[in-house]
Design a protein around this motif. Structure first.
Motif, mmCIF file in Angstrom:
data_model
loop_
_atom_site.group_PDB
_atom_site.id
_atom_site.type_symbol
_atom_site.label_atom_id
_atom_site.label_comp_id
_atom_site.label_asym_id
_atom_site.label_seq_id
_atom_site.Cartn_x
_atom_site.Cartn_y
_atom_site.Cartn_z
ATOM 1 N N ILE A 52 0.298 1.136 9.274
ATOM 2 C CA ILE A 52 0.520 -0.311 9.414
ATOM 3 C C ILE A 52 -0.554 -1.117 8.699
ATOM 4 O O ILE A 52 -0.288 -2.092 8.003
ATOM 5 C CB ILE A 52 0.633 -0.696 10.911
ATOM 6 C CG1 ILE A 52 0.795 -2.198 11.083
ATOM 7 C CG2 ILE A 52 -0.576 -0.237 11.708
ATOM 8 C CD1 ILE A 52 2.075 -2.739 10.626
ATOM 9 N N LEU A 53 -1.797 -0.659 8.856
ATOM 10 C CA LEU A 53 -2.905 -1.396 8.249
ATOM 11 C C LEU A 53 -2.770 -1.375 6.732
ATOM 12 O O LEU A 53 -2.950 -2.396 6.059
ATOM 13 C CB LEU A 53 -4.225 -0.762 8.695
ATOM 14 C CG LEU A 53 -5.487 -1.543 8.438
ATOM 15 C CD1 LEU A 53 -5.451 -2.872 9.136
ATOM 16 C CD2 LEU A 53 -6.690 -0.732 8.923
ATOM 17 N N VAL A 54 -2.416 -0.204 6.203
ATOM 18 C CA VAL A 54 -2.310 -0.055 4.746
ATOM 19 C C VAL A 54 -1.165 -0.905 4.216
ATOM 20 O O VAL A 54 -1.301 -1.614 3.216
ATOM 21 C CB VAL A 54 -2.093 1.441 4.393
ATOM 22 C CG1 VAL A 54 -2.137 1.609 2.895
ATOM 23 C CG2 VAL A 54 -3.126 2.296 5.084
ATOM 24 N N VAL A 55 -0.034 -0.857 4.919
ATOM 25 C CA VAL A 55 1.126 -1.619 4.451
ATOM 26 C C VAL A 55 0.824 -3.110 4.494
ATOM 27 O O VAL A 55 1.144 -3.853 3.566
ATOM 28 C CB VAL A 55 2.362 -1.271 5.309
ATOM 29 C CG1 VAL A 55 3.485 -2.243 5.024
ATOM 30 C CG2 VAL A 55 2.800 0.138 5.039
ATOM 31 N N CYS A 56 0.196 -3.550 5.587
ATOM 32 C CA CYS A 56 -0.094 -4.975 5.691
ATOM 33 C C CYS A 56 -1.068 -5.398 4.605
ATOM 34 O O CYS A 56 -0.919 -6.469 4.015
ATOM 35 C CB CYS A 56 -0.654 -5.310 7.071
ATOM 36 S SG CYS A 56 0.637 -5.409 8.309
ATOM 37 N N ARG A 57 -2.048 -4.570 4.339
ATOM 38 C CA ARG A 57 -2.992 -4.918 3.274
ATOM 39 C C ARG A 57 -2.278 -4.962 1.932
ATOM 40 O O ARG A 57 -2.484 -5.868 1.133
ATOM 41 C CB ARG A 57 -4.142 -3.905 3.241
ATOM 42 C CG ARG A 57 -5.208 -4.267 2.212
ATOM 43 C CD ARG A 57 -6.393 -3.334 2.254
ATOM 44 N NE ARG A 57 -7.133 -3.418 3.487
ATOM 45 C CZ ARG A 57 -7.561 -2.359 4.190
ATOM 46 N NH1 ARG A 57 -7.300 -1.145 3.754
ATOM 47 N NH2 ARG A 57 -8.228 -2.521 5.302
ATOM 48 N N HIS A 58 -1.379 -4.008 1.754
ATOM 49 C CA HIS A 58 -0.601 -3.968 0.526
ATOM 50 C C HIS A 58 0.208 -5.247 0.373
ATOM 51 O O HIS A 58 0.157 -5.920 -0.661
ATOM 52 C CB HIS A 58 0.318 -2.747 0.573
ATOM 53 C CG HIS A 58 1.180 -2.596 -0.626
ATOM 54 N ND1 HIS A 58 0.693 -2.173 -1.839
ATOM 55 C CD2 HIS A 58 2.506 -2.821 -0.809
ATOM 56 C CE1 HIS A 58 1.676 -2.150 -2.711
ATOM 57 N NE2 HIS A 58 2.790 -2.540 -2.107
ATOM 58 N N LEU A 59 0.921 -5.621 1.437
ATOM 59 C CA LEU A 59 1.774 -6.807 1.358
ATOM 60 C C LEU A 59 0.949 -8.088 1.232
ATOM 61 O O LEU A 59 1.389 -9.067 0.641
ATOM 62 C CB LEU A 59 2.660 -6.899 2.604
ATOM 63 C CG LEU A 59 3.818 -5.919 2.682
ATOM 64 C CD1 LEU A 59 4.504 -6.025 4.029
ATOM 65 C CD2 LEU A 59 4.818 -6.191 1.572
ATOM 66 N N SER A 60 -0.227 -8.056 1.781
ATOM 67 C CA SER A 60 -1.010 -9.293 1.803
ATOM 68 C C SER A 60 -1.823 -9.502 0.550
ATOM 69 O O SER A 60 -2.116 -10.639 0.198
ATOM 70 C CB SER A 60 -1.975 -9.270 2.992
ATOM 71 O OG SER A 60 -1.264 -9.256 4.175
ATOM 72 N N THR A 61 -2.241 -8.439 -0.086
ATOM 73 C CA THR A 61 -3.179 -8.627 -1.186
ATOM 74 C C THR A 61 -2.760 -7.932 -2.472
ATOM 75 O O THR A 61 -3.117 -8.389 -3.549
ATOM 76 C CB THR A 61 -4.570 -8.104 -0.802
ATOM 77 O OG1 THR A 61 -4.439 -6.733 -0.423
ATOM 78 C CG2 THR A 61 -5.172 -8.897 0.331
ATOM 79 N N GLU A 62 -2.016 -6.851 -2.386
ATOM 80 C CA GLU A 62 -1.912 -6.017 -3.577
ATOM 81 C C GLU A 62 -0.667 -6.259 -4.407
ATOM 82 O O GLU A 62 -0.630 -5.893 -5.575
ATOM 83 C CB GLU A 62 -1.988 -4.527 -3.170
ATOM 84 C CG GLU A 62 -3.395 -4.155 -2.741
ATOM 85 C CD GLU A 62 -3.444 -2.879 -1.916
ATOM 86 O OE1 GLU A 62 -2.422 -2.188 -1.865
ATOM 87 O OE2 GLU A 62 -4.501 -2.602 -1.339
ATOM 88 N N ILE A 63 0.352 -6.873 -3.810
ATOM 89 C CA ILE A 63 1.561 -7.042 -4.608
ATOM 90 C C ILE A 63 1.503 -8.343 -5.407
ATOM 91 O O ILE A 63 0.632 -9.178 -5.184
ATOM 92 C CB ILE A 63 2.826 -7.008 -3.723
ATOM 93 C CG1 ILE A 63 2.728 -8.078 -2.647
ATOM 94 C CG2 ILE A 63 3.025 -5.628 -3.156
ATOM 95 C CD1 ILE A 63 3.946 -8.134 -1.777
ATOM 96 N N GLU A 64 2.493 -8.479 -6.300
ATOM 97 C CA GLU A 64 2.432 -9.595 -7.244
ATOM 98 C C GLU A 64 2.580 -10.939 -6.534
ATOM 99 O O GLU A 64 1.850 -11.872 -6.789
ATOM 100 C CB GLU A 64 3.544 -9.428 -8.286
ATOM 101 C CG GLU A 64 3.366 -10.321 -9.480
ATOM 102 C CD GLU A 64 4.495 -10.124 -10.467
ATOM 103 O OE1 GLU A 64 4.834 -11.081 -11.170
ATOM 104 O OE2 GLU A 64 5.057 -8.990 -10.519
ATOM 105 N N ARG A 65 3.587 -11.007 -5.657
ATOM 106 C CA ARG A 65 3.741 -12.241 -4.880
ATOM 107 C C ARG A 65 3.487 -11.890 -3.418
ATOM 108 O O ARG A 65 4.403 -11.583 -2.688
ATOM 109 C CB ARG A 65 5.139 -12.812 -5.050
ATOM 110 C CG ARG A 65 5.411 -13.252 -6.490
ATOM 111 C CD ARG A 65 6.631 -14.099 -6.489
ATOM 112 N NE ARG A 65 6.551 -14.987 -5.344
ATOM 113 C CZ ARG A 65 7.472 -15.882 -5.013
ATOM 114 N NH1 ARG A 65 8.516 -16.012 -5.709
ATOM 115 N NH2 ARG A 65 7.331 -16.647 -3.952
#
Lengths: 191, 366, 372
Positions: A52-65
């Protein structure tokens, strides 16, 4: 009223982006993404508790939008398991993503998201006391709405109202800060 | 004329008392003591009446400003509301917090009220001929300010003795504030003293006699001092915008948070007594005291003390108007304002007055 | 309050409990504030005094029965809460309410916004020490309350919206009443601005006080006028128009400073914008039915919905999960004040005690909205 009436160009464009996000998520995390789809323009993701932590970080910071902010978090008692739902948003377009985690009733443990979002602090405290979900690493795991020592998790479906006394018998607070105000009772400004 | 009527009545009473004393063989000393006590009782009664009037006015004025009626139910147009509240407060239980310092807790309101009242003894209510002043100290104005600043001790005693954090914070704010604003107040008074050359309130009044033009209000070189006096007196009486010691939304009730019953009543009455003496002093300093604004050639049916009271009420009305209009300053802004705004203004006021004296415009101490 | 004996003169921090009963906590809230002199070192909010477990109660009531309870969340925005809940149920059921209903709902939500902001204005004046503003603001609110009473029968708790419709149409004479109010209010707001907003003391008390940066605000989930006071024009009425907001023109005021004054200005301007919206709504108000066809027994199919609207305090969210029964399986309510209040410790740290009150008031929190 419904989202069909709001199909402005902006949100439609956002929707296309979102479908990329769903595909990317599935590619990147594979089996641990249990579900990722777009409903209307909203991203719905269901992930395993471990990531969950990784996915949230991914969605919050790592993707284009990205969806940088947590707007809301709440629990659901689904009968055989518990579910915690995070609502992530973008501040420019206000479109959101729901990230869900299913947890076993007995050992409901999740890593805390307080490092990512300040919002998570109180939201997790509320879920913890209402559903009995433990947020590992939470900086302030006291009860939020219920008094300390409350027994049971009121928003679970199998919650039974305890017989009197409602609270455990040990002293309520050792923290001196919870003494009541020493001032007299004044009319408050609104009530 | 009414003022001579008052004088006649006073004389009659005095003669009657003297006669009675001689008849019963009471030494003259006792008559004098009795006269002193009577004078003091007169002052207290006067103060309490004035306080009741001021409280009633406050309620009515705030009502008018806030587009409501104010008290209307008790008595005609609510006139008896304030006396009834005073009676009610007497019947209330006196609660002393368990951990309070009982001596200080009791001493606080007493000191505060007494010091607020004592100043009235030097007020010249009317012309000297009818002995309307309990004592005419030659440092009268200094006495008023000195005595009322002892009131700070009462506030500190009450705030500290209550053993309550709000009360302590309020008391500390009050002390800091009153000490600062007294400086400004004194600077304003210095200007008046320079102008009249007298520290006696009767002397200051006398200096403004003759006609309306002699009032300090109408002497342009006194205007900085007047402005300073108005602002500093609001600060001194702890009213909005300077009411931080009892800022309701921050400190509940400030230094009198833990008071109930008549002890609270003493703080409450003392506050209005304080307000009134500041207003009366202002009326004496700038508005000609008991002098009538009518030309000397006109017959004046109104006794001097009514004029003085009326002028003091006018000052109070201005203070109430300000109170119900403005927001409250923050504690640091308040102190900054006192030391960086008012004190320099005070020096300017003194300089202007000195200049006027040097140019021969002003009296310059006769 | 230490008893210093022979110890050298030292200072110490003291802990002050602001609340649960305090003149300016805006309901029953409790803040444990550590102060050093007058400077705030730490502030810990304790909430939950008004927790009424409405989310659990929702699970025991049928969908249509719960509408009346939504008034109790944020009691200054009763009709807005009803709007959020009813829209959520309608989305679950797939019902489209008639256009007139949508317009009246929007109208009511905007009137409620003005009313709520007027309460804010009065209470904020009181917090700052301008007592007169309180009574004047409540006087201006009175015609609004009369209008609510005329339309819904209630002054605070309305129970006016229905699933797919409204309880009743607008009463006769309402239009006149509303237009009189719309003519009257701008003058009064001008007077308020003269009395409070442009006052030097007020500006000195609010400018640069309780600063929240846009990043902090978003990270704390702060929404509504507080977020718009940080320069983020986040307004669901604009970004995701619901009800009739896509058919009216209005601006979203936002000020970049992030201080109490900016939040105040946002609210003052929002009242003007609300009046603008109301005028357009009255102009375009369609005739017709006010009730859609709704099944006799409201039993949505299994599914879930998360409805968001813009309340006067921020983003109001209502999550409904249906298992196909007549009662919600789970109802979650996102109270905007809950998240807004969470940012308070950051905003007040390092300020003075008086700034705490100014900052708390500028968040315009409502205790039942926090505790639910």
């Amino acid at each position: 009223m419904t989202d069909s009436t709001n199909d402005t160009g902006l949100i439609a464009a956002a929707g296309q982006d979102n479908s990329d996000i769903a595909d990317n998520l599935r590619e990147q995390f594979g089996e641990q993404i249990h579900n990722a789809e777009i409903e209307d323009d909203t991203l719905q993701v269901e992930v395993a508790a471990e990531i969950i932590l990784v996915v949230c970080r991914h969605l919050s910071t790592e993707i284009e939008r990205p969806y940088p902010y947590l707007s809301d978090a709440f629990g659901v008692d689904c009968g055989d398991h518990l579910q915690v739902v995070y609502h992530l948003i973008r501040s420019e377009t206000a479109d959101g993503a729901f990230v869900r985690v299913n947890l076993p009733r007995n050992e409901a443990t999740l890593p805390t998201l307080t490092a990512l979002y300040n919002t998570a602090n109180w939201a997790e405290r509320e879920i913890a006391e209402m559903f009995g979900v433990t947020f590992a690493g939470h900086p302030d795991p006291r009860h939020l709405l219920l008094p300390e020592g409350w027994q049971g998790y009121p928003l679970r479906k199998d919650y039974q109202r305890p017989d009197h006394p409602y609270l455990a018998s040990e002293p309520l607070h050792e923290d001196p800060s919870v003494f009541l105000a020493s001032g007299p009772q004044f009319e408050t400004t609104e009530e | 004329m009414a003022s001579t009527l008052v004088k006649t009545i006073l004389d009659v009473i005095h003669n009657w008392a003297e006669g009675l004393a001689q008849q019963w063989g009471i030494p003259h000393l006792f008559v004098s003591i009795a006269a002193w006590i009577a004078a003091f009782v007169f002052v207290i009664v006067l103060v309490l009446l004035m306080v009741l009037l001021a409280v009633y006015l406050e309620r009515k004025v705030s009502g008018a400003i806030q587009s409501r009626l104010g008290p209307m139910r008790v008595g005609p147009i609510g006139l008896f509301q304030t006396p009834m509240d005073a009676l009610k407060i007497l019947t209330k239980e006196d609660i002393v917090p368990r951990d309070a310092d009982k001596i200080l807790h009791t001493a606080g309101p007493v000191i505060f009220f007494v010091t607020a009242v004592i100043g009235y003894v030097v007020i010249p209510w009317d012309r000297a001929a009818i002995a309307a002043q309990v004592v005419d100290l030659n440092i009268g104005v200094l006495f008023v300010i000195a005595v009322s600043s002892i009131g700070v001790l009462g506030i500190m005693a009450g705030g500290w003795g209550s053993n309550n954090k709000y009360a302590l914070l309020g008391a500390m704010r009050a002390v800091a504030q009153m000490v600062s604003y007294e400086v400004a107040l004194l600077l304003a008074i210095v200007c008046v003293v320079m102008q009249t050359g007298s520290l006696s309130l009767a002397g200051i009044t006398a200096d403004q006699g003759g006609s309306l033009l002699q009032w300090n209000l109408l002497r342009w070189w006194m205007w900085p001092a007047l402005l300073l006096y108005i602002i500093a007196s609001i600060g001194e009486s702890k009213r909005i915008p300077f009411d931080i010691p009892e800022a309701e939304s921050e400190l509940v009730a400030g230094y009198h948070t833990e008071y109930s019953g008549m002890k609270f009543g003493f703080f409450f009455l003392g506050e209005y007594a304080h307000l009134f003496i500041i207003a009366v002093t202002g009326a004496i300093l700038f508005l000609g005291g008991w002098h009538s604004p009518l030309p000397a050639t006109m017959a004046d049916p109104i006794p001097g003390f009514i004029w003085l009271m009326g002028k003091a009420l006018a000052v109070i009305l201005i203070m109430m108007w300000i109170r119900w209009t403005l927001p409250r300053l923050r504690v640091d802004q308040l102190m900054n304002f006192a030391w960086k705004g008012l004190v320099p203004l005070g020096f300017v006021a003194i300089a202007v007055t000195g200049l006027a004296i040097g140019l021969g415009l002003a009296g310059g101490g006769g | 309050m230490s008893e210093t004996t022979q110890a050298p003169l030292t200072t110490e921090e003291i802990v002050v409990n602001l609340g649960p009963q305090h003149p300016s906590t805006h309901g029953v809230m409790h803040f444990v504030v550590t102060i050093d002199g007058e400077t705030i070192r730490e502030c810990v909010p304790h909430i939950g005094y008004l927790h009424s477990s409405l989310e659990k109660i929702a699970e025991t009531l049928r969908y249509e029965q719960f509408i009346t309870n939504t008034d109790r969340f944020d009691y200054l925005n009763g009709l807005g809460n009803e709007l959020c809940y009813v829209q959520a149920v309608e989305r679950l059921l797939g019902i489209e309410p008639p256009p007139r209903t949508v317009f009246i709902r929007t109208l009511m939500a905007e009137l409620k916004r003005i009313s709520s902001h007027l309460v804010y204005l009065g209470c904020y004046g009181n917090d700052i020490g301008a007592m007169t503003v309180f009574l004047h603001a409540f006087r201006e609110r009175e015609p609004l309350m009369d209008m609510f009473e005329a339309v819904t029968g209630g002054r605070l708790l309305y129970n006016y919206l229905r699933i797919g419709g409204l309880r009743n149409d607008l009463p006769t004479g309402f239009t006149d009443q509303l237009h009189r109010f719309l003519d009257y209010l701008p003058r009064r707001l001008e007077e308020m601005n003269d009395l409070l907003t442009s006052n030097r003391i007020f500006i000195a008390r609010t400018r640069g006080i309780g600063i929240l940066t846009a990043r902090q605000a978003l990270s704390f989930g702060v929404t509504g006028p507080t977020l718009r006071g940080c320069g983020v024009p986040y307004d669901l009425r604009k970004l995701r128009p619901y009800a009739a907001y896509d058919q009216v023109e209005f601006d979203v005021p936002s000020f970049p400073e992030g201080d109490c004054l900016a939040r105040h200005l946002v609210r003052m301007e929002e009242m003007n914008q609300s009046m603008r919206i109301i005028r357009q709504l009255m102009e375009k108000m369609p005739e017709g039915e006010i009730q859609a066809d709704v099944p006799r027994r409201i039993k949505p199919e299994a599914g879930e919905v998360y409805e968001r609207v813009e309340s006067p305090r921020g983003e109001l969210g209502c999550y409904l999960l249906s298992d196909g029964g007549a009662k919600p399986y789970r109802m979650h309510w996102r109270g905007p004040s809950f998240y807004n209040l969470q940012a308070l410790p950051v905003m007040v740290r390092g300020g003075l005690l008086a700034d705490f009150i100014a900052t708390l008031g500028s968040l315009d929190p409502i205790a039942p909205d926090i505790d639910r």
